[in-house]
Design a protein around this motif. Structure first.
Motif, PDB file in Angstrom:
ATOM      1  N   VAL A 123      41.526  34.575  49.978  1.00  0.00           N
ATOM      2  CA  VAL A 123      42.319  35.755  49.648  1.00  0.00           C
ATOM      3  C   VAL A 123      42.700  36.457  50.943  1.00  0.00           C
ATOM      4  CG1 VAL A 123      42.334  37.960  48.417  1.00  0.00           C
ATOM      5  CG2 VAL A 123      41.058  36.043  47.476  1.00  0.00           C
ATOM      6  N   GLU A 124      43.955  36.890  50.993  1.00  0.00           N
ATOM      7  CA  GLU A 124      44.443  37.667  52.130  1.00  0.00           C
ATOM      8  C   GLU A 124      44.845  39.043  51.629  1.00  0.00           C
ATOM      9  OE1 GLU A 124      47.326  36.310  55.439  1.00  0.00           O
ATOM     10  OE2 GLU A 124      48.582  37.290  53.918  1.00  0.00           O
ATOM     11  N   ALA A 125      44.375  40.088  52.300  1.00  0.00           N
ATOM     12  CA  ALA A 125      44.719  41.459  51.923  1.00  0.00           C
ATOM     13  C   ALA A 125      45.346  42.171  53.116  1.00  0.00           C
ATOM     14  CB  ALA A 125      43.485  42.206  51.449  1.00  0.00           C
ATOM     15  N   ARG A 126      46.420  42.877  52.831  1.00  0.00           N
ATOM     16  CA  ARG A 126      47.079  43.706  53.855  1.00  0.00           C
ATOM     17  C   ARG A 126      46.692  45.148  53.602  1.00  0.00           C
ATOM     18  NH1 ARG A 126      50.913  40.897  56.645  1.00  0.00           N
ATOM     19  NH2 ARG A 126      51.310  38.815  55.849  1.00  0.00           N
TER      20      ARG A 126
ATOM     21  N   ALA B  63      37.419  46.981  47.073  1.00  0.00           N
ATOM     22  CA  ALA B  63      38.625  47.185  46.259  1.00  0.00           C
ATOM     23  C   ALA B  63      39.024  45.900  45.537  1.00  0.00           C
ATOM     24  CB  ALA B  63      39.774  47.690  47.128  1.00  0.00           C
ATOM     25  N   LEU B  64      38.907  44.767  46.214  1.00  0.00           N
ATOM     26  CA  LEU B  64      39.251  43.479  45.606  1.00  0.00           C
ATOM     27  C   LEU B  64      38.277  43.097  44.494  1.00  0.00           C
ATOM     28  CD1 LEU B  64      40.125  41.434  48.804  1.00  0.00           C
ATOM     29  CD2 LEU B  64      41.722  42.117  47.017  1.00  0.00           C
ATOM     30  N   ALA B  65      37.001  43.427  44.667  1.00  0.00           N
ATOM     31  CA  ALA B  65      35.977  43.040  43.697  1.00  0.00           C
ATOM     32  C   ALA B  65      36.186  43.710  42.343  1.00  0.00           C
ATOM     33  CB  ALA B  65      34.593  43.371  44.239  1.00  0.00           C
ATOM     34  N   GLY B  66      36.851  44.823  42.308  1.00  0.00           N
ATOM     35  CA  GLY B  66      37.063  45.530  41.046  1.00  0.00           C
ATOM     36  C   GLY B  66      38.243  45.032  40.234  1.00  0.00           C
ATOM     37  N   VAL B  67      38.957  44.033  40.725  1.00  0.00           N
ATOM     38  CA  VAL B  67      40.169  43.553  40.049  1.00  0.00           C
ATOM     39  C   VAL B  67      39.832  42.407  39.105  1.00  0.00           C
ATOM     40  CG1 VAL B  67      42.454  42.530  40.389  1.00  0.00           C
ATOM     41  CG2 VAL B  67      41.600  44.226  42.005  1.00  0.00           C
TER      42      VAL B  67
ATOM     43  N   SER C 195      36.122  38.205  31.102  1.00  0.00           N
ATOM     44  CA  SER C 195      36.988  38.293  32.273  1.00  0.00           C
ATOM     45  C   SER C 195      36.345  37.679  33.508  1.00  0.00           C
ATOM     46  CB  SER C 195      37.322  39.756  32.566  1.00  0.00           C
ATOM     47  OG  SER C 195      37.964  40.341  31.461  1.00  0.00           O
ATOM     48  N   PHE C 196      37.210  37.250  34.411  1.00  0.00           N
ATOM     49  CA  PHE C 196      36.795  36.700  35.701  1.00  0.00           C
ATOM     50  C   PHE C 196      37.117  37.707  36.794  1.00  0.00           C
ATOM     51  CE2 PHE C 196      37.469  32.985  33.082  1.00  0.00           C
ATOM     52  CZ  PHE C 196      36.413  32.165  33.419  1.00  0.00           C
ATOM     53  N   TYR C 197      36.234  37.791  37.779  1.00  0.00           N
ATOM     54  CA  TYR C 197      36.405  38.670  38.931  1.00  0.00           C
ATOM     55  C   TYR C 197      36.063  37.897  40.194  1.00  0.00           C
ATOM     56  CZ  TYR C 197      36.179  42.347  35.411  1.00  0.00           C
ATOM     57  OH  TYR C 197      36.425  43.127  34.313  1.00  0.00           O
ATOM     58  N   LEU C 198      36.557  38.382  41.330  1.00  0.00           N
ATOM     59  CA  LEU C 198      36.174  37.817  42.625  1.00  0.00           C
ATOM     60  C   LEU C 198      34.898  38.507  43.093  1.00  0.00           C
ATOM     61  CD1 LEU C 198      39.682  37.721  44.340  1.00  0.00           C
ATOM     62  CD2 LEU C 198      38.443  35.824  43.290  1.00  0.00           C
ATOM     63  N   THR C 199      34.047  37.762  43.782  1.00  0.00           N
ATOM     64  CA  THR C 199      32.776  38.308  44.249  1.00  0.00           C
ATOM     65  C   THR C 199      32.326  37.575  45.513  1.00  0.00           C
ATOM     66  OG1 THR C 199      30.535  38.874  43.559  1.00  0.00           O
ATOM     67  CG2 THR C 199      31.367  36.740  42.841  1.00  0.00           C
ATOM     68  N   ARG C 200      31.272  38.063  46.127  1.00  0.00           N
ATOM     69  CA  ARG C 200      30.667  37.454  47.325  1.00  0.00           C
ATOM     70  C   ARG C 200      31.727  37.091  48.376  1.00  0.00           C
ATOM     71  NH1 ARG C 200      27.528  35.578  43.109  1.00  0.00           N
ATOM     72  NH2 ARG C 200      28.583  33.603  42.877  1.00  0.00           N
TER      73      ARG C 200
ATOM     74  N   THR D 173      36.111  48.421  57.695  1.00  0.00           N
ATOM     75  CA  THR D 173      37.336  48.173  56.930  1.00  0.00           C
ATOM     76  C   THR D 173      37.250  46.936  56.041  1.00  0.00           C
ATOM     77  OG1 THR D 173      38.682  49.356  58.552  1.00  0.00           O
ATOM     78  CG2 THR D 173      39.819  47.810  57.118  1.00  0.00           C
ATOM     79  N   PRO D 174      36.782  45.784  56.535  1.00  0.00           N
ATOM     80  CA  PRO D 174      36.699  44.617  55.649  1.00  0.00           C
ATOM     81  C   PRO D 174      35.809  44.845  54.427  1.00  0.00           C
ATOM     82  CG  PRO D 174      36.497  43.929  57.916  1.00  0.00           C
ATOM     83  CD  PRO D 174      36.450  45.422  57.908  1.00  0.00           C
ATOM     84  N   GLU D 175      34.748  45.611  54.592  1.00  0.00           N
ATOM     85  CA  GLU D 175      33.855  45.914  53.467  1.00  0.00           C
ATOM     86  C   GLU D 175      34.558  46.793  52.430  1.00  0.00           C
ATOM     87  OE1 GLU D 175      29.804  48.438  52.857  1.00  0.00           O
ATOM     88  OE2 GLU D 175      29.873  47.105  54.577  1.00  0.00           O
ATOM     89  N   VAL D 176      35.316  47.766  52.890  1.00  0.00           N
ATOM     90  CA  VAL D 176      36.046  48.651  51.970  1.00  0.00           C
ATOM     91  C   VAL D 176      37.117  47.855  51.217  1.00  0.00           C
ATOM     92  CG1 VAL D 176      37.608  50.646  51.850  1.00  0.00           C
ATOM     93  CG2 VAL D 176      35.591  50.722  53.324  1.00  0.00           C
ATOM     94  N   VAL D 177      37.828  46.986  51.917  1.00  0.00           N
ATOM     95  CA  VAL D 177      38.855  46.156  51.275  1.00  0.00           C
ATOM     96  C   VAL D 177      38.212  45.213  50.264  1.00  0.00           C
ATOM     97  CG1 VAL D 177      40.647  44.422  51.660  1.00  0.00           C
ATOM     98  CG2 VAL D 177      40.438  46.347  53.235  1.00  0.00           C
ATOM     99  N   ALA D 178      37.085  44.604  50.614  1.00  0.00           N
ATOM    100  CA  ALA D 178      36.388  43.698  49.692  1.00  0.00           C
ATOM    101  C   ALA D 178      35.936  44.430  48.436  1.00  0.00           C
ATOM    102  CB  ALA D 178      35.194  43.046  50.392  1.00  0.00           C
TER     103      ALA D 178
END
Length: 181
Positions: free
Chosen positions: A76-79, A146-150, A109-114, A139-144
């Motif tokens: 996954v790539e996040a901007r 945010a991604l984990a909740g999707v 539902s499926f989510y991204l993790t780890r 920053t990478p931890e904060v972005v991760a």
């Protein structure tokens, strides 16, 4: 004696049909194919989102999957845009991860993790010197987070799965998730 045996087998067969389990889960693992396009659509709908951190504010602008045919995790790539006291106009960046998939049976539902961070890059080179060490590490931890909740995919009511995820295979257009005991 033979008639009693056949009657017993038929009763067991009919009783087993009433369990509402897919035949594949009785015989072995169940597979679910998640389209990569569905994951990208879910990620596109979830962002932008802003998260506050002790070092500043991180606005996750977009997130998308990257090609990884044959892999066991989803790249996954996040901007994002990082705003701190030192950089009030913000500095843009890109962070990449390898993420695993988790399944929540209550929401189906499926989510991204780890999330395993791969690369962090700030795109405004003239502002990089103003990014503190705490912001670069946090920053990478904060972005991760945010991604984990999707929620990246939801199973329909007809699809039955049982057991835990025991394998993931990323293909060109789908992610195959195998369930088993």
């Amino acid at each position: 004696m033979l008639r009693t045996l056949w009657t017993g087998m038929l009763l067991l067969l009919f009783a087993g049909c009433d369990l509402n389990l897919p035949v594949s889960s009785l015989l072995g693992p169940t597979e679910v194919k998640i389209p990569i396009s569905a994951i990208d659509t879910a990620l596109a709908k979830a962002f932008p989102v802003t998260r506050k951190a002790r070092f500043g504010t991180v606005k996750v602008l977009t997130a998308t999957t990257l090609p990884n045919v044959g892999g066991k995790s989803i790249p996954v790539e996040a901007r994002f845009n990082l705003v701190t006291f030192e950089i009030p106009e913000g500095v843009n960046g890109i962070v990449t991860y390898q993420a695993d998939i988790v399944y929540d049976p209550l929401t189906r539902s499926f989510y991204l993790t780890r999330f395993k961070m791969g690369n962090l890059r700030f795109t405004n080179r003239d502002l990089v010197e103003y990014v503190s060490m705490a912001a670069a590490k946090g920053t990478p931890e904060v972005v991760a987070t945010a991604l984990a909740g999707v929620r990246i995919y939801r199973l329909d009511e007809k699809t039955k799965v049982s057991g835990k995820i025991n394998g993931v295979l990323v293909g060109k257009k789908t992610v195959t998730v195998r369930f088993g005991k």
